[in-house]
Design an enzyme around this catalytic site. Structure first.
Site, PDB file in Angstrom:
ATOM      1  N   LYS A 166      38.716  47.506  49.976  1.00  0.00           N
ATOM      2  CA  LYS A 166      39.131  46.473  49.074  1.00  0.00           C
ATOM      3  C   LYS A 166      37.950  45.689  48.517  1.00  0.00           C
ATOM      4  CE  LYS A 166      43.476  47.406  48.885  1.00  0.00           C
ATOM      5  NZ  LYS A 166      43.219  48.830  49.648  1.00  0.00           N
ATOM      6  N   ASP A 167      37.850  45.308  47.222  1.00  0.00           N
ATOM      7  CA  ASP A 167      36.825  44.489  46.657  1.00  0.00           C
ATOM      8  C   ASP A 167      36.570  43.233  47.483  1.00  0.00           C
ATOM      9  OD1 ASP A 167      35.180  43.275  44.724  1.00  0.00           O
ATOM     10  OD2 ASP A 167      36.155  44.329  43.125  1.00  0.00           O
ATOM     11  N   ARG A 168      35.362  42.906  47.527  1.00  0.00           N
ATOM     12  CA  ARG A 168      34.941  41.664  48.368  1.00  0.00           C
ATOM     13  C   ARG A 168      35.175  40.417  47.240  1.00  0.00           C
ATOM     14  NH1 ARG A 168      28.448  40.138  49.802  1.00  0.00           N
ATOM     15  NH2 ARG A 168      28.892  37.925  50.163  1.00  0.00           N
TER      16      ARG A 168
END
Length: 360
Positions: free
Chosen positions: A78-80
């Site tokens: 998942k995106d930071r």
């Protein structure tokens, strides 16, 4: 290292918008359908994270539980730079919860702008593996949107019905495409060696990223060619098809039934994720793909992928969007939609937005 931008299927109605001004402007939730057994040695934990990537959170959870990182499982990366909700599993053979309070433990690891919250936990008899969740739900807020509202609404309704090209998101390629540059260096090194490829354990994750970036770059070029030719969402002779929502693929002659199923998004034409194995496409589909794969700039990447031994697979050309709706608040636009695992919300934004200004 840069390559030509992918083709768009139509002119975007959104001229420009601010993107990810705040973490809550990009919310991702894993949609997990698991009937927890309430027993077993795996503690599944549901977390909300902000400003942290998935691998780093996995390490923190391993430290909290005092277990090896290999005993931590998760379904997807998942995106930071977002507010994301996802599951992890922790293998605890003695079924004992960590003795340290999680909120107290995490304080010393958090930097400014980061947050990690434990929402829920359940015991289960299986480890969480990659790709277990079937979909992700997105809530994305675009700010300072410029463009004609009626045209934007019409285009959003169109993509909600018809889907968009299934490009791999640019985040896969790293900042300014650095992952592609690193992949080229890596492939040049292993291809110049007469020895079989065999990575050290510490290099496995890094090499996997290079492989994924290279395959994704080539795949995007194949999709872009089909978009340019106007057949990314249509069946052509020799196509390999994917049954929507599954990993099932099949070849078929083009007839009225196939044309109908493609139009209804029950099935999708595919392109190869390059690797070891014979291309399953034939006829016109094969000729199109071979014309792209024959380009000189892909040669080192193809040779490297073959040396590594990654197997050829197929990926749909079209991304189907589920449950798309949106709301306006002044010139801010909030989108809600669901996508199958392995796809990118940025592909939806790319289709409708000419220019995204990322603020962070």
């Amino acid at each position: 290292m840069t390559y030509p931008a992918p083709h768009r299927p139509f002119a975007p109605a959104i001229i420009s918008a601010d993107f990810k001004t705040y973490p809550a402007d990009f919310i991702v939730k894993e949609l997990m359908d698991v009937d927890f057994s309430g027993q077993g040695e795996h503690l599944w934990v549901h977390v909300c994270k902000v400003g942290m990537n998935t691998a780093f959170v996995a390490k923190l959870l391993a430290n909290w539980a005092n277990i090896c990182i290999r005993d931590v499982g998760y379904s997807g990366l998942k995106d930071r730079h977002a507010q994301t909700y996802q599951w992890f599993s922790l293998r605890l053979p003695k079924r004992g919860l960590p003795t340290t309070d999680f909120d107290e433990f995490i304080k010393e690891y958090l930097k400014e702008g980061e947050c990690l919250t434990l929402i829920a936990h359940h015991w289960h008899d299986k480890k969480l593996h990659r790709g277990t969740h079937k979909a992700n739900a997105f809530t994305i807020t675009l700010r300072q949107v410029t463009g004609e509202v009626s045209a934007i609404n019409a285009q959003l309704a169109h993509v909600g019905q018809m889907g968009v090209p299934n490009y791999v998101g640019k985040q896969r390629f790293g900042h300014d495409g650095d992952n592609i540059h690193q992949a080229k260096v890596f492939f040049e090194k292993i291809c110049s060696s007469g020895k079989p490829y065999k990575p050290f354990k510490k290099d496995t994750d890094k090499h996997s990223l290079y492989v994924s970036s290279a395959r994704s770059m080539i795949f995007n070029a194949l999709v872009s060619k089909r978009v340019q030719l106007g057949c990314w969402d249509k069946a052509i002779s020799g196509d390999v098809f994917n049954l929507d929502g599954t990993g099932s693929i099949f070849c078929a002659d083009i007839d009225d039934e196939i044309i109908r199923r493609v139009a209804e998004q029950d099935i999708h034409p595919t392109a190869p994720l390059f690797g070891v194995g014979e291309l399953k496409n034939s006829d016109e589909s094969l000729r199109i793909y071979q014309s792209v794969l024959a380009q000189d700039e892909f040669e080192i990447f193809k040779n490297g992928l073959l040396k590594v031994g990654v197997k050829l697979t197929q990926r749909p050309l079209r991304l189907r969007i589920y449950h798309l709706d949106w709301q306006w608040s002044d010139n801010n636009l909030t989108l809600h939609f669901e996508l199958p695992t392995g796809s990118f919300a940025t592909s939806v934004l790319f289709a409708v937005c000419e220019h995204l200004i990322q603020n962070r």
